[in-house]
Design an enzyme around this catalytic site. Structure first.
Site, PDB file in Angstrom:
ATOM      1  CG  HIS A 513       7.152   1.059   7.654  1.00  0.00           C
ATOM      2  ND1 HIS A 513       6.336  -0.040   7.554  1.00  0.00           N
ATOM      3  CD2 HIS A 513       6.379   2.041   8.178  1.00  0.00           C
ATOM      4  CE1 HIS A 513       5.125   0.259   7.998  1.00  0.00           C
ATOM      5  NE2 HIS A 513       5.132   1.528   8.382  1.00  0.00           N
ATOM      6  CD  GLU A 514       7.290   5.630   9.637  1.00  0.00           C
ATOM      7  OE1 GLU A 514       6.557   6.548   9.202  1.00  0.00           O
ATOM      8  OE2 GLU A 514       6.834   4.670  10.286  1.00  0.00           O
ATOM      9  CG  HIS A 517       3.716   5.754   6.078  1.00  0.00           C
ATOM     10  ND1 HIS A 517       2.494   5.193   5.793  1.00  0.00           N
ATOM     11  CD2 HIS A 517       4.181   5.091   7.175  1.00  0.00           C
ATOM     12  CE1 HIS A 517       2.223   4.237   6.674  1.00  0.00           C
ATOM     13  NE2 HIS A 517       3.229   4.153   7.520  1.00  0.00           N
ATOM     14  CG  HIS A 520       0.245   6.703   0.275  1.00  0.00           C
ATOM     15  ND1 HIS A 520      -0.472   5.943   1.182  1.00  0.00           N
ATOM     16  CD2 HIS A 520      -0.584   6.859  -0.778  1.00  0.00           C
ATOM     17  CE1 HIS A 520      -1.659   5.652   0.685  1.00  0.00           C
ATOM     18  NE2 HIS A 520      -1.761   6.212  -0.509  1.00  0.00           N
TER      19      HIS A 520
END
Length: 740
Positions: A513-514, A517, A520
């Site tokens: 998940h991290e 980020h 991104h």
């Protein structure tokens, strides 16, 4: 424009748990480094770092240099703003908007460093700086955004933006700047501006206090255990770590169970001693409301009051109205509608799961010839692991030997990024780090060009705030010719010296998940720094990271990293199949604990100014709000209770719903990936080009539609979580499209 808002804000948080990694032996440690004797060392925050990609020279920036850099940075930016505002030439895009984008570089470096270090490795000097400068930085922001001459120039450009012959990204930048100043109060009268400044100053101070209280309370609430027998169920590494933690506090011969900043605690899934489970749970939920020096109830009441007053000043009925106007959701009604649509299905599923757990407890106690007991919140994780083993033939203890931290990172997270985007990673040991546990990697594109530098700070420690998050030390910017330096932070418990770091499945998911980020931020390819990377609406920012979770159990990725830490043998296919089969297990619990926290956030921030409870009514309001929203099932408490709900005291106020709002987009996108072949370079390249690289340069939902080709629909989310709405179950009708 780089205006520091709050010292603890511009980070991207995650909802799940955390992960870990081995320490590179050659990596230098740093903290506050004393200046050498003789001539004073230059303050390296006053100029761009000479290290690759402007990577921060952590080892050469003593804490004593941060304050002077903040002071000089504020002075420099005010001078830059004065030159723009008082420019006798008519406002143009270059002499106003671009000039603002170029400004504030020194202050940006100093605030980024302080914000990052107080979150990841706090010490008394850094916490004092955070407290001392919170109000001053808020006043500095107001001095810029409430400057009438500056706003007049921005407004003039906004009014004639269509006639300026600018590109789409430039027009959007003007619009964003204009609305940002409006939302700061640029059109208020002088009395309104004075009150806005006072509100912002007080809120900045209270925000810093809240964060510091949460960190202190987590450490103060750690549970001391006297007997080794009470720790039955923990493995040898966990027992050793608990003993070492106790010894570090001078409690030789005892054991210390550290807490994470969530209601549930990981050890509750393993501890056989029910009384100890209850002690740990009750210590966790009491944080911030114990009446001690870290009690946050009065602070919460005051912050919510100030937010509501600020919203009214700006013409909004509530703080939620103010926040949501700038998100993709737009209205309270849209958010409430989604949350209340999902709540009955989630709570119903949780109650069914609870009934299965109660039946298991009854059978288990009968087999022991002991009286049964009612399922409580501190029992859920323990008995759900038993039920998982009964239903699917495995539990977490069987998975963990195949989930060694650095192997998951490099052969799982990085491998998936290589397969999907062609990225390559190379660890380096020559760059300084702020803590010896931090890993540093160069990140390269498929063509060999450098994309970014990535830091992985994965272990929990007393100086680190709870949760998991990403932040950027350097934002990508074509205007400034900058490539990104980004970091992921998790809170994986560190084992005793020499022991492997073995992850839970939640920690694996959080690592993926991290890194979503991080992608991104790293893939950002925009001109202007205020649009870079994760600078998108709050209810869109979690979307790319949630999409990246899909690769954690993608068969080819899982097979590449799920290997026994001792033998290197792959996870047996039979166990792997059981993991995949259990994807929807316990989803009623997981969805309910999240949705109840999201609903609690909305209830606090949808309160009109005259209805906000005082400090002694905070916990009663929380209980009433949860009951009225349908979360009246004590066995599943909210993921965060109000006094330690750090998300909503930071950047997620009235925005914690963003995780499920984004998950609607995520579930649609996962469906798109699967329908088109899954882990394929052409799909990764398309997702990167059409969405991940665009930052905030285009409308968020336009970016989503450009990838999947249709409006977002809620059905894929329901199917993923194994939830069925009542009207769907009875009528069999297809779901309406959701409009996040």
């Amino acid at each position: 424009m780089r205006i520091p808002f709050v010292l603890a804000a511009t980070v991207v948080l995650a909802a799940p748990v955390l992960a870990q990694t081995a320490t590179p032996a050659a990596a230098p440690t740093v903290a506050a480094t004393p200046a050498p004797t003789g001539a004073p060392s230059p303050n390296l925050l006053l100029a761009p770092s000479p290290l690759p990609l402007q990577y921060p020279p952590f080892d050469r920036i003593p804490d004593a240099d941060i304050g002077p850099a903040l002071d000089q940075g504020m002075a420099e930016q005010l001078a830059e703003v004065a030159a723009i505002a008082n420019n006798p030439a008519a406002p143009t895009f270059d002499n106003t908007i671009v000039a603002l984008e170029r400004g504030g570089r020194t202050l940006g470096r100093a605030t980024t460093l302080l914000m990052s270090l107080t979150g990841a490795d706090a010490n008394p000097a850094r916490l004092k700086l955070q407290a001392d400068y919170a109000t001053r930085l808020a006043a500095h922001r107001d001095a810029i955004q409430l400057n009438p001459r500056l706003f007049a120039r921005i407004e003039a450009l906004y009014q004639r933006r269509a006639a300026l012959g600018l590109g789409a990204q430039e027009q959007r930048l003007i619009e964003r700047q204009y609305h940002q100043f409006l939302r700061a109060g640029a059109k208020l009268d002088e009395d309104g501006k004075a009150r806005m400044k006072a509100i912002n100053a007080e809120m900045a101070q209270l925000g810093a206090r809240f964060n510091q209280n949460v960190l202190a309370e987590v450490n103060d609430s750690a549970v001391v255990v006297d007997s080794l027998e009470d720790l039955k169920g923990l493995d040898d590494e966990q027992v050793s770590a608990a003993a070492a933690a106790a010894k570090a506090r001078g409690l030789n011969g005892k054991y210390l169970i550290a807490l994470l900043n969530t209601t549930g605690q990981p050890v509750l899934a393993q501890l056989e001693n029910r009384a100890l489970r209850q002690r740990i749970y009750e210590a966790s939920v009491a944080r911030g409301s114990r009446g001690n020096g870290f009690d946050n109830t009065a602070l919460v009441s005051r912050v919510v009051t100030l937010r509501a007053e600020r919203a009214r000043l700006l013409g909004f009925a509530t703080h939620a109205d103010f926040v949501l106007k700038d998100e993709t959701a737009k209205t309270q009604q849209a958010v409430n509608g989604m949350l209340r649509q999902l709540a009955p299905a989630a709570v119903g599923a949780a109650r069914r799961e609870g009934a299965e757990l109660q039946a298991l407890i009854d059978r288990d106690q009968a087999a022991r010839h002991q009286p049964s007991f009612k399922l409580a919140a501190w029992d859920w994780s323990f008995y759900s692991e038993k039920l998982r083993a009964e239903k699917y033939g495995f539990d977490e203890s069987q998975l963990k030997p195949y989930l060694e931290m650095k192997n998951v990172l490099e052969n799982g997270v990085f491998y998936a990024a290589g397969q999907l985007y062609g990225l390559r990673f190379k660890e380096r040991h020559d760059l300084p780090v702020y803590h010896p546990d931090v890993l540093v990697y160069d990140v390269f594109n498929a063509d060999g060009s450098q994309l970014a530098i990535f830091l992985a700070d994965l272990y929990a420690r007393p100086s680190k705030r709870g949760g998991a998050w990403m932040n950027a030390y350097v934002d990508q910017s074509g205007l400034m010719n900058q490539k990104p330096v980004v970091a992921n932070h998790l809170n994986i418990p560190k084992p005793a010296e020499g022991k492997p770091t073995l992850l839970t499945w939640d920690e694996v998911t959080t690592m993926f998940h991290e890194f979503g980020h991080a992608l991104h931020g790293m893939f950002s390819n925009v001109k202007y720094p205020s649009m870079a990377g994760t600078k998108v609406p709050r209810d869109f920012v979690e979307y790319p990271s949630q999409v990246n979770e899909m690769w954690a159990d993608w068969p080819s990725v899982l097979a590449n990293y799920a290997r026994h830490y001792k033998t290197g043998e792959p996870m047996p296919r039979a166990l792997l199949d059981k993991v995949l089969a259990a994807r929807q297990f316990n989803q009623g619990f997981a969805t309910t604990e999240y949705l109840s926290a999201a609903s609690l956030d909305q209830r606090w921030h949808q309160l009109p100014l005259d209805q906000i409870p005082s400090a002694d009514g905070v916990m009663a309001f929380e209980a009433r709000a949860l009951r009225e929203e349908g979360y009246d099932y004590d066995a599943v408490p909210p993921r965060y209770r109000t006094p330690y709900f750090s998300h909503i005291m930071g950047g997620y106020a009235a925005g914690y719903y963003a995780y499920v709002w984004s998950e609607v987009l995520d579930a649609n996108t996962v469906q798109w990936f699967k329908a088109n072949g899954g882990l394929k370079r052409e799909l990764g390249d398309a997702f990167r080009a059409k969405l991940l690289s665009q930052g905030g340069s285009q409308d968020a939902l336009t970016l989503f539609r450009g990838v999947v080709g249709h409006e977002p629909q809620i059905q894929p989310l329901l199917e993923r979580r194994g939830l069925v709405l009542e009207k769907t179950r009875t009528a069999g009708s297809p779901q309406q499209a959701a409009q996040p």
